[in-house]
Structure formats: structure tokens, C-alpha cells
Scaffold this motif. Structure first.
Motif, short mmCIF file in Angstrom:
data_model
loop_
_atom_site.label_atom_id
_atom_site.label_comp_id
_atom_site.label_asym_id
_atom_site.label_seq_id
_atom_site.Cartn_x
_atom_site.Cartn_y
_atom_site.Cartn_z
N THR A 22 0.81 -1.22 0.00
CA THR A 22 0.00 0.00 0.00
C THR A 22 0.85 1.27 0.00
OG1 THR A 22 -0.10 -0.07 2.42
CG2 THR A 22 -1.89 -1.15 1.22
N GLY A 23 2.17 1.12 0.07
CA GLY A 23 3.04 2.29 0.11
C GLY A 23 3.18 2.89 1.49
N ASP A 24 2.58 2.25 2.47
CA ASP A 24 2.68 2.67 3.87
C ASP A 24 2.39 1.45 4.74
OD1 ASP A 24 -0.04 2.28 3.62
OD2 ASP A 24 -0.56 4.39 3.74
N ILE A 25 2.52 1.60 6.05
CA ILE A 25 2.13 0.54 6.98
C ILE A 25 0.77 0.93 7.54
CG2 ILE A 25 2.72 -0.72 9.08
CD1 ILE A 25 5.65 -0.21 8.50
N SER A 26 -0.26 0.27 7.05
CA SER A 26 -1.64 0.68 7.31
C SER A 26 -2.01 0.56 8.79
CB SER A 26 -2.60 -0.15 6.46
OG SER A 26 -2.42 -1.54 6.73
N TRP A 27 -3.12 1.20 9.15
CA TRP A 27 -3.59 1.19 10.53
C TRP A 27 -3.80 -0.24 11.00
CZ3 TRP A 27 -3.59 5.25 13.67
CH2 TRP A 27 -3.64 6.53 13.12
#
Length: 222
Positions: free
Chosen positions: A39-44
Motif C-alpha cells: 500500500t506504500g505505507d504501513i496501514s492502521w
């Protein structure tokens, strides 16, 4: 051995669906480049386990339940049990994180032990304390971050007895937090006040009764 992570899988409540270690050794070391996540980040996400992270390279913006802050290379962070958190890279370049996720039992020992009652539970069970940043520009922050680095290194090598050393470094991080707790200040939103006898007043109530009076401390939001 450490595991490279590129995706966080959660349930409908955003609880991370993963086992962290084994019942015999409830700890897992993870290596990740934030920019390489699906996702291009470390999601919640959240998990019952405690997490400590060290930024090996790059920088990140970490969001917790009630605070957020920037961590640069060499900085570290403690994320409390059951705290929802999200991470995005602060740069498009390589952004490497070394983290250890572990059950509190790894450092607390047996149920109702002095370690659990006097040192571990007062932090883990305090719902106002979402996380603590270990900034390398403070001596104790640098020391705590170094402990994360050393614990991760021992996991990486997985030589004989590494479990003892990992536990030792994680326990020392806890000791550092407790010893320096009066200095903690997350974005001026969270203050931790030590010395119960000196600071308690009519509008200040202790958050726990499970610790001896001389070891009590309180947490307040302003």
C-alpha cells in the motif's frame, strides 16, 4: 531469524492477523522498507503485543491513537499493547525499520510477579500511554534505541542463547523508560509525572494502585 514484511493483514477491527513468536519465546523480529509495502505505507493496525521500532535508515511519520511524531535515522519508539498505529515514510528513498514485537510475558515473568505488578503492568495497562519516542539526541533515548538495535542483531544472528540476550535488551529498555519517565513528553500532549508524594493534589488521581507508593507515577493529558 528476522522476517521481512511487505504487507499488514488485519481483520474487520484492524487487529493484525499474525502470530508473534511461539508460546516458548513470544517475540518476533521484523525487517521492513516502508516504501516497499503493497500500500506504500504501513496501514492502521493494532496487536495485543508490545512493539519497539528503530529507524535504521530514512525517516518516518508515526501516528498513534492520541499522538503523532517524526522519527529519523537512529531514533526508536515504544508502542504500547493494543494501540492502533500507522506509519508512512518521510522520504521517497529507502526507509528501513527494524522492529521487535513481543508479549509482555517475555519480560514480566510469572503472573503476579514483582516484575509484572510493579514494573510492566503499570505501563501496559495505562490506556493514556500510547507510545514513547526514543530520540537519539537524548542520552537515554539513544541508549534505548541502541538496545533495540542490539536485540534485533541477536535475533538476526540467532546464535546459541540469543533468546536470553533479546530478553535482556528488551528488559533494559523497560528499565530505561521507568528510570527516565519524568522526562517523557510526546508532542506536548502527554506528560508523565514522577514522585507521587511530591506532585499528587486534589485534581490528580493515581492511575494504578498495584505499585508501591514510592514507585507510583501518573499520566495526564493537557
Amino acid at each position: 531469524m528476522e522476517q521481512q514484511i511487505i504487507e499488514i493483514i488485519v481483520d474487520e477491527n484492524k487487529q493484525q492477523l499474525e502470530l508473534f513468536g511461539t508460546p516458548m519465546f513470544p517475540c518476533k523480529a521484523c525487517y521492513s522498507d516502508v516504501n516497499k509495502f503493497v500500500t506504500g505505507d504501513i496501514s492502521w493496525h493494532w496487536h495485543e503485543e508490545i512493539e519497539v521500532i528503530r529507524v535504521k535508515s530514512g525517516s518516518i511519520h508515526l501516528y498513534l491513537d492520541n499522538s503523532d511524531f517524526v522519527l529519523n535515522e537512529g531514533d526508536g519508539v515504544f508502542i504500547n499493547s493494543n494501540i492502533l498505529h500507522y506509519i508512512r515514510a518521510g522520504t521517497s528513498e529507502e526507509c528501513i525499520l527494524n522492529s521487535l514485537v513481543f508479549n509482555k510475558n517475555l519480560i514480566s515473568g510469572g503472573v503476579q510477579s514483582v516484575f509484572e505488578q510493579n514494573f510492566v503492568n503499570p505501563i501496559v495497562e495505562n490506556k493514556n500511554l500510547s507510545g514513547i519516542a526514543f530520540y537519539k539526541n537524548t542520552s537515554w533515548g539513544e541508549e534505548a534505541s541502541a538496545c533495540i538495535k542490539n536485540a534485533f542483531s541477536q535475533f538476526e544472528k540467532s546464535e546459541f542463547g540469543y533468546e536470553i540476550l533479546v530478553r535482556e535488551y528488551l528488559s533494559h529498555i523497560w528499565y530505561i523508560m521507568l528510570k527516565n519517565i519524568q522526562d517523557l513528553n510526546l508532542n506536548k500532549n502527554l506528560y508523565i509525572v514522577c514522585n507521587y508524594k511530591k506532585f499528587v493534589s486534589e485534581n490528580m488521581q493515581p492511575f494504578t494502585n498495584s505499585i508501591n507508593e514510592y514507585k507510583k507515577f501518573e499520566i495526564y493529558k493537557i
